[in-house]
Design an enzyme around this catalytic site. Structure first.
Site, short mmCIF file in Angstrom:
data_model
loop_
_atom_site.label_atom_id
_atom_site.label_comp_id
_atom_site.label_asym_id
_atom_site.label_seq_id
_atom_site.Cartn_x
_atom_site.Cartn_y
_atom_site.Cartn_z
N GLU A 102 0.36 -5.09 -8.80
CA GLU A 102 0.46 -4.82 -7.36
C GLU A 102 1.92 -4.96 -6.91
OE1 GLU A 102 -0.29 -3.43 -4.83
OE2 GLU A 102 -1.98 -4.36 -3.82
N ASP A 103 2.29 -4.21 -5.88
CA ASP A 103 3.67 -4.31 -5.39
C ASP A 103 3.88 -5.59 -4.57
OD1 ASP A 103 2.04 -3.41 -3.33
OD2 ASP A 103 3.39 -1.84 -2.63
N ASP A 106 0.36 -9.53 0.76
CA ASP A 106 0.73 -9.90 2.13
C ASP A 106 -0.40 -10.78 2.67
OD1 ASP A 106 2.11 -9.70 4.61
OD2 ASP A 106 1.01 -7.92 5.16
N PHE A 155 8.90 -7.47 7.03
CA PHE A 155 8.52 -6.18 6.48
C PHE A 155 9.68 -5.62 5.64
CE2 PHE A 155 7.76 -1.63 6.42
CZ PHE A 155 6.43 -1.61 6.03
N ARG A 168 10.14 4.84 -0.22
CA ARG A 168 9.70 4.41 -1.55
C ARG A 168 10.75 4.68 -2.62
NH1 ARG A 168 4.18 3.30 -1.24
NH2 ARG A 168 2.95 4.65 0.09
P1 IMP Z 1 -2.47 -7.01 2.12
O1 IMP Z 1 -3.84 -6.43 1.94
O2 IMP Z 1 -2.23 -7.47 3.54
O3 IMP Z 1 -2.15 -8.11 1.12
O4 IMP Z 1 -1.43 -5.85 1.95
C1 IMP Z 1 -1.16 -5.35 0.74
C2 IMP Z 1 -0.61 -3.95 0.79
O5 IMP Z 1 0.09 -3.65 2.01
C3 IMP Z 1 0.39 -3.84 -0.32
O6 IMP Z 1 -0.22 -3.32 -1.47
C4 IMP Z 1 1.45 -2.93 0.24
O7 IMP Z 1 1.17 -1.60 -0.13
C5 IMP Z 1 1.36 -3.09 1.74
N1 IMP Z 1 2.43 -4.01 2.26
C6 IMP Z 1 2.34 -5.32 2.54
N2 IMP Z 1 3.50 -5.83 2.99
C7 IMP Z 1 4.36 -4.80 2.99
C8 IMP Z 1 5.77 -4.68 3.33
O8 IMP Z 1 6.47 -5.63 3.72
N3 IMP Z 1 6.31 -3.44 3.17
C9 IMP Z 1 5.60 -2.36 2.72
N4 IMP Z 1 4.29 -2.43 2.39
C10 IMP Z 1 3.69 -3.63 2.52
MG MG Z 2 0.19 -1.70 -2.61
#
Ligand code: IMP
Ligand code: MG
Length: 179
Positions: A102-103, A106, A155, A168
């Site tokens: 995963e990237d 959050d 962010f 990206r």
């Molecule tokens: P989560 O479900 O809130 O943990 O969000 C996860 C997904 O949201 C990640 O796989 C990212 O693709 C995107 N994401 C979360 N934080 C960021 C950020 O700071 N920049 C860009 N994409 C983000």
């Molecule tokens: Mg992602």
């Protein structure tokens, strides 16, 4: 300070490509030791993890497979709180040692959804490798096994991560300018 404009927002240089690669090398060494003889199936979460998965997999030296799943949970700079699956996984994960690539984690909602979905398919194990973790944003009880970098709750864009689909392709990581 190097700055970039992505759509209507400005971002400052935050983490250089050199630092990212150093962290990925350390993470790959850890995986090579930990997962030797387990023939893992790496599951890259598109779109955001494509660059990370590419640089990570070049440094993983153990026998393994890699596959892709496409999920989406973000709209603009805010997590939507719900996950929409876009493209499912073609490979069988039954009795496989799965490593989700995963990237960024959050809130953790996306990764939690994916772990639960994969666990229903009877894998031998499910582990998580993430490039970034925002510990202060985490709202779920997920503990990633391999984390390249922990970052504050800001962010970011670049190195695969986007703002509304753009940014990206940036080779460094940039942080949103505080307004
Ligand atoms: P989560 O479900 O809130 O943990 O969000 C996860 C997904 O949201 C990640 O796989 C990212 O693709 C995107 N994401 C979360 N934080 C960021 C950020 O700071 N920049 C860009 N994409 C983000
Ligand atoms: Mg992602």
């Amino acid at each position: 300070m190097e700055s970039v404009q992505v759509k209507d927002k400005s971002f400052d240089l935050f983490i250089s490509e050199e630092v990212i690669i150093d962290k990925i090398e350390a993470l790959a060494r850890h995986i090579n030791e930990d997962l030797a003889n387990t023939q893992p199936l790496f599951v890259c979460v598109l779109n955001g993890a494509f660059m990370f998965a590419s640089d990570l997999m070049k440094r993983v030296k153990i026998p393994c497979e890699i596959s892709f799943i496409r999920l989406k949970s973000y709209q603009g700079t805010c997590s939507e709180g719900k996950v929409r699956e876009i493209n499912g996984l073609a490979e069988s994960v039954e009795d496989r040692n799965v490593v989700i690539v995963e990237d960024i984690i959050d809130t953790g909602v996306t990764i939690k959804y994916l772990i639960e979905k994969l666990k229903r398919l009877n894998p031998a194990s499910v582990k998580i490798a993430t490039l970034f973790l925002k510990p202060d944003a985490l709202k779920t009880d997920v503990t990633p096994n391999y984390v390249a970098m922990e970052i504050p709750n800001d962010f970011i864009v670049g190195y695969g991560l986007d703002y509304d689909g753009f940014g990206r392709n940036l080779r460094n990581i940039y942080k949103i300018k505080s307004c």
